[in-house]
Write a protein that holds these residues in place. Structure first.
Motif, PDB file in Angstrom:
ATOM      1  N   GLY A   8       0.973  -1.331  -0.045  1.00  0.00           N
ATOM      2  CA  GLY A   8      -0.083   0.004   0.161  1.00  0.00           C
ATOM      3  C   GLY A   8       0.728   1.261  -0.080  1.00  0.00           C
ATOM      4  N   LEU A   9       0.263   2.513   0.059  1.00  0.00           N
ATOM      5  CA  LEU A   9       0.795   3.528   0.084  1.00  0.00           C
ATOM      6  C   LEU A   9       0.576   4.595   1.186  1.00  0.00           C
ATOM      7  CD1 LEU A   9       0.475   4.310  -3.882  1.00  0.00           C
ATOM      8  CD2 LEU A   9       2.593   3.472  -2.641  1.00  0.00           C
ATOM      9  N   GLY A  10       1.363   5.611   1.516  1.00  0.00           N
ATOM     10  CA  GLY A  10       1.202   6.349   2.610  1.00  0.00           C
ATOM     11  C   GLY A  10       1.425   5.854   3.892  1.00  0.00           C
ATOM     12  N   ASP A  11       0.999   6.377   5.105  1.00  0.00           N
ATOM     13  CA  ASP A  11       1.055   5.780   6.616  1.00  0.00           C
ATOM     14  C   ASP A  11       0.560   4.530   6.550  1.00  0.00           C
ATOM     15  OD1 ASP A  11       2.426   8.319   7.204  1.00  0.00           O
ATOM     16  OD2 ASP A  11       0.659   9.154   7.909  1.00  0.00           O
ATOM     17  N   TYR A  12       1.048   3.586   7.433  1.00  0.00           N
ATOM     18  CA  TYR A  12       0.548   2.317   7.967  1.00  0.00           C
ATOM     19  C   TYR A  12      -0.005   2.525   9.365  1.00  0.00           C
ATOM     20  CZ  TYR A  12       0.037  -2.723   8.723  1.00  0.00           C
ATOM     21  OH  TYR A  12      -0.765  -3.761   8.863  1.00  0.00           O
ATOM     22  N   VAL A  13      -1.420   2.210   9.586  1.00  0.00           N
ATOM     23  CA  VAL A  13      -2.006   2.401  10.840  1.00  0.00           C
ATOM     24  C   VAL A  13      -2.170   1.099  11.392  1.00  0.00           C
ATOM     25  CG1 VAL A  13      -4.356   3.120  11.989  1.00  0.00           C
ATOM     26  CG2 VAL A  13      -3.414   4.283   9.844  1.00  0.00           C
TER      27      VAL A  13
ATOM     28  N   GLN B  42      -4.447  -2.315  10.833  1.00  0.00           N
ATOM     29  CA  GLN B  42      -3.661  -3.053   9.975  1.00  0.00           C
ATOM     30  C   GLN B  42      -3.844  -2.875   8.506  1.00  0.00           C
ATOM     31  OE1 GLN B  42      -3.753  -7.058  11.111  1.00  0.00           O
ATOM     32  NE2 GLN B  42      -4.232  -6.508  13.463  1.00  0.00           N
ATOM     33  N   ARG B  43      -3.681  -1.419   8.148  1.00  0.00           N
ATOM     34  CA  ARG B  43      -3.746  -1.117   6.615  1.00  0.00           C
ATOM     35  C   ARG B  43      -2.965   0.045   6.603  1.00  0.00           C
ATOM     36  NH1 ARG B  43      -9.177   2.139   5.256  1.00  0.00           N
ATOM     37  NH2 ARG B  43      -7.402   2.927   3.766  1.00  0.00           N
ATOM     38  N   TYR B  44      -2.754   0.271   5.217  1.00  0.00           N
ATOM     39  CA  TYR B  44      -1.907   1.479   4.646  1.00  0.00           C
ATOM     40  C   TYR B  44      -3.127   2.727   4.533  1.00  0.00           C
ATOM     41  CZ  TYR B  44       2.148  -1.386   3.501  1.00  0.00           C
ATOM     42  OH  TYR B  44       3.148  -2.076   3.717  1.00  0.00           O
ATOM     43  N   GLU B  45      -2.680   3.920   4.476  1.00  0.00           N
ATOM     44  CA  GLU B  45      -3.450   4.946   4.100  1.00  0.00           C
ATOM     45  C   GLU B  45      -4.293   4.824   2.905  1.00  0.00           C
ATOM     46  OE1 GLU B  45      -3.184   9.824   3.496  1.00  0.00           O
ATOM     47  OE2 GLU B  45      -1.524   8.791   4.169  1.00  0.00           O
ATOM     48  N   ILE B  46      -3.486   4.287   1.795  1.00  0.00           N
ATOM     49  CA  ILE B  46      -4.166   3.886   0.678  1.00  0.00           C
ATOM     50  C   ILE B  46      -3.988   2.454   0.562  1.00  0.00           C
ATOM     51  CG2 ILE B  46      -4.303   3.879  -1.870  1.00  0.00           C
ATOM     52  CD1 ILE B  46      -3.351   6.907  -1.581  1.00  0.00           C
ATOM     53  N   LYS B  47      -4.986   1.682   0.594  1.00  0.00           N
ATOM     54  CA  LYS B  47      -4.838   0.196   0.595  1.00  0.00           C
ATOM     55  C   LYS B  47      -4.113  -0.351  -0.445  1.00  0.00           C
ATOM     56  CE  LYS B  47      -9.141  -1.063   3.376  1.00  0.00           C
ATOM     57  NZ  LYS B  47     -10.224  -1.771   3.393  1.00  0.00           N
ATOM     58  N   ALA B  48      -3.453  -1.605  -0.258  1.00  0.00           N
ATOM     59  CA  ALA B  48      -2.927  -2.054  -1.411  1.00  0.00           C
ATOM     60  C   ALA B  48      -3.993  -3.071  -2.243  1.00  0.00           C
ATOM     61  CB  ALA B  48      -1.956  -3.315  -0.865  1.00  0.00           C
ATOM     62  N   LEU B  49      -3.536  -3.228  -3.442  1.00  0.00           N
ATOM     63  CA  LEU B  49      -4.517  -3.810  -4.262  1.00  0.00           C
ATOM     64  C   LEU B  49      -5.051  -5.494  -3.769  1.00  0.00           C
ATOM     65  CD1 LEU B  49      -2.850  -3.155  -7.845  1.00  0.00           C
ATOM     66  CD2 LEU B  49      -4.959  -2.126  -7.005  1.00  0.00           C
ATOM     67  N   GLY B  50      -3.902  -6.210  -3.270  1.00  0.00           N
ATOM     68  CA  GLY B  50      -4.355  -7.525  -2.803  1.00  0.00           C
ATOM     69  C   GLY B  50      -4.166  -8.352  -3.994  1.00  0.00           C
ATOM     70  N   LEU B  51      -5.323  -9.073  -4.217  1.00  0.00           N
ATOM     71  CA  LEU B  51      -5.513  -9.917  -5.305  1.00  0.00           C
ATOM     72  C   LEU B  51      -6.276  -9.277  -6.730  1.00  0.00           C
ATOM     73  CD1 LEU B  51      -6.817 -13.250  -3.733  1.00  0.00           C
ATOM     74  CD2 LEU B  51      -4.487 -12.886  -4.835  1.00  0.00           C
ATOM     75  N   TYR B  52      -5.642  -9.196  -7.638  1.00  0.00           N
ATOM     76  CA  TYR B  52      -6.578  -8.502  -8.882  1.00  0.00           C
ATOM     77  C   TYR B  52      -6.343  -9.065 -10.129  1.00  0.00           C
ATOM     78  CZ  TYR B  52      -1.840  -7.376 -10.331  1.00  0.00           C
ATOM     79  OH  TYR B  52      -0.343  -7.199 -10.794  1.00  0.00           O
ATOM     80  N   GLY B  53      -7.160  -8.771 -10.893  1.00  0.00           N
ATOM     81  CA  GLY B  53      -7.285  -9.159 -12.449  1.00  0.00           C
ATOM     82  C   GLY B  53      -7.103  -7.814 -13.337  1.00  0.00           C
ATOM     83  N   ALA B  54      -6.341  -7.907 -14.176  1.00  0.00           N
ATOM     84  CA  ALA B  54      -6.444  -6.626 -15.109  1.00  0.00           C
ATOM     85  C   ALA B  54      -6.233  -6.996 -16.828  1.00  0.00           C
ATOM     86  CB  ALA B  54      -4.989  -5.989 -14.845  1.00  0.00           C
TER      87      ALA B  54
END
Length: 252
Positions: free
Chosen positions: A114-119, A123-135
């Motif tokens: 993720g991006l930004g601060d980690y809370v 237990q998450r980033y300020e902007i959440k990570a994508l995790g699992l994805y399809g593109a």
């Protein structure tokens, strides 16, 4: 003669739409369906606001599969107490379907950075990570260069302590002005940040709209200027974020 003219016309159309080189593997914060070529690797450094820094390394294991790791700090540069992200994060991508004249490319992947601060409490980033994805990605060749349209679906399975575990949608495009300069635009709908607890951390109004200018001043080195969170919530933050990203791509 008529048949020859039709054949020539079809060949011209195919040459206009066919892509001569792989699309970018990422836009600003969301992926494309493109992967690194076998035997290549990329190192990137993302300089965030408040002195944050994320370093990443990815390698093309095959022409379809790439593997990478990343790690960083939300305040590496500055005079405050140094903090690190809780763990190194993983980046995996596999190209399922190649792009064709009529069909987009399809990739499945994993990105836990993720991006930004980690809370810690959530237990998450300020902007959440994508995790699992399809593109999905579809590219066209224009008189200026490559034009790509991208979309995808992701699920941040590691960052659900805020009570919002919805899947999320993202969209993006890249446009080449010439071999050196490209314009990037993406929209992360942030559907996994509209729950009650998650909303208290959100710094956007209805998702993250990001834009960037990419300068490839030598073949293997790219410099990007990011203008992130253009739909910022002025009750939470004063202005949108400015970031820099440097990427170096080389072959084994």
């Amino acid at each position: 003669m008529k048949r020859q003219i039709i054949t020539l016309f079809i060949a011209m159309i195919c040459s206009i739409n066919a892509q001569e080189y792989p699309p970018p593997t990422d836009l600003i914060s969301v992926p494309t369906a493109g992967t690194l070529m076998r035997g290549s690797f990329s190192m990137d450094m993302r300089i965030q606001d408040e002195g944050g820094l994320v370093l990443g390394l990815s390698a093309g294991i095959t022409d379809r599969f790439q593997f990478g790791m990343s790690f960083g700090s939300p305040n590496l540069i500055g005079d405050e107490k140094l903090e690190w992200y809780p763990r190194p994060e993983a980046k995996l991508k596999y190209l399922i379907l190649d792009e064709s004249l009529s069909m987009p490319a399809l990739s499945l992947g994993l990105n836990t950075q993720g991006l930004g601060d980690y809370v810690d409490t959530l237990q998450r980033y300020e902007i959440k990570a994508l995790g699992l994805y399809g593109a999905l990605s579809k590219n066209w060749k224009s008189p200026l260069g490559n034009i790509g349209l991208h979309t995808g679906l992701n699920y941040s399975f590691l960052e659900t302590e805020d009570g919002d575990n919805d899947p999320n949608l993202f969209f993006g495009m890249d446009v080449e002005f010439n071999p050196e300069f490209s314009f990037l635009l993406e929209y992360n709908s942030a559907l996994n940040e509209n729950g009650m607890t998650a909303r208290t951390m959100s710094v956007s109004k209805g998702g993250y709209l990001n834009a960037a200018l990419r300068w490839s001043f030598v073949e293997s080195l790219h410099l990007e200027l990011h203008l992130n969170n253009l739909l910022f919530d002025d009750e939470e933050v004063d202005y949108f974020k400015r970031e820099l990203k440097i990427t170096y791509i080389e072959y084994f």
